[in-house]
Write a protein that holds these residues in place. Sequence first.
Motif, mmCIF file in Angstrom:
data_model
loop_
_atom_site.group_PDB
_atom_site.id
_atom_site.type_symbol
_atom_site.label_atom_id
_atom_site.label_comp_id
_atom_site.label_asym_id
_atom_site.label_seq_id
_atom_site.Cartn_x
_atom_site.Cartn_y
_atom_site.Cartn_z
ATOM 1 N N ALA A 68 8.320 -0.549 -0.769
ATOM 2 C CA ALA A 68 7.711 -0.461 -2.036
ATOM 3 C C ALA A 68 8.261 -1.109 -2.932
ATOM 4 N N VAL A 69 9.692 -1.315 -2.753
ATOM 5 C CA VAL A 69 10.984 -1.249 -3.659
ATOM 6 C C VAL A 69 10.494 -3.244 -3.810
ATOM 7 N N TRP A 70 9.737 -4.028 -2.479
ATOM 8 C CA TRP A 70 9.732 -5.338 -3.267
ATOM 9 C C TRP A 70 8.026 -5.532 -3.635
ATOM 10 N N ALA A 71 7.264 -4.606 -3.128
ATOM 11 C CA ALA A 71 5.872 -5.055 -4.033
ATOM 12 C C ALA A 71 6.081 -3.979 -5.967
ATOM 13 N N GLY A 72 7.306 -3.128 -5.975
ATOM 14 C CA GLY A 72 6.699 -2.962 -6.736
ATOM 15 C C GLY A 72 7.981 -3.320 -8.508
ATOM 16 N N ALA A 73 8.842 -3.657 -7.698
ATOM 17 C CA ALA A 73 9.890 -4.574 -8.568
ATOM 18 C C ALA A 73 9.348 -5.803 -8.674
ATOM 19 N N GLY A 74 8.996 -6.631 -7.972
ATOM 20 C CA GLY A 74 7.770 -7.220 -7.686
ATOM 21 C C GLY A 74 6.893 -7.458 -9.084
ATOM 22 N N THR A 75 6.186 -6.187 -8.859
ATOM 23 C CA THR A 75 4.898 -6.473 -9.857
ATOM 24 C C THR A 75 5.686 -6.597 -10.768
ATOM 25 N N ALA A 76 6.927 -5.535 -11.007
ATOM 26 C CA ALA A 76 6.603 -4.686 -12.618
ATOM 27 C C ALA A 76 7.305 -6.403 -13.818
#
Length: 113
Positions: A68-76
């Motif tokens: 979640a952190v990887w995908a969320g931070a990457g998207t942001a």
Amino acid sequence: MKEVLMHSPGWWLLAGAILLEVTGTTCLKLSQGFTRAIPAAFVILFYGGAFLCLARAMKSLEMGVAYAVWAGAGTALAAIIGILLLGEAIHWQKIFGVSCIILGVAALQAGRG
């Protein structure tokens, strides 16, 4: 929290995975559909490094939180880079969406306890 980040290699590896993935995604845009060789080569290099770091981070971090952190931070970060460096449009829906991602990841992290 600062002490946890300083002493957990998993979080440092996850940060590296995020930066590599966002760099790879930026190169993907610059490759113009894999028609430009140098950016396309960097896509493979950066994505490979990102997945290696993510896999190693998951050895010590919970899978759901790490992903979640990887995908969320990457998207942001990708959205921010698109706006700041690639001239993409900024509007309230994009700001709202990125804010929801960040809040969702923070809520998931807070609920680990």
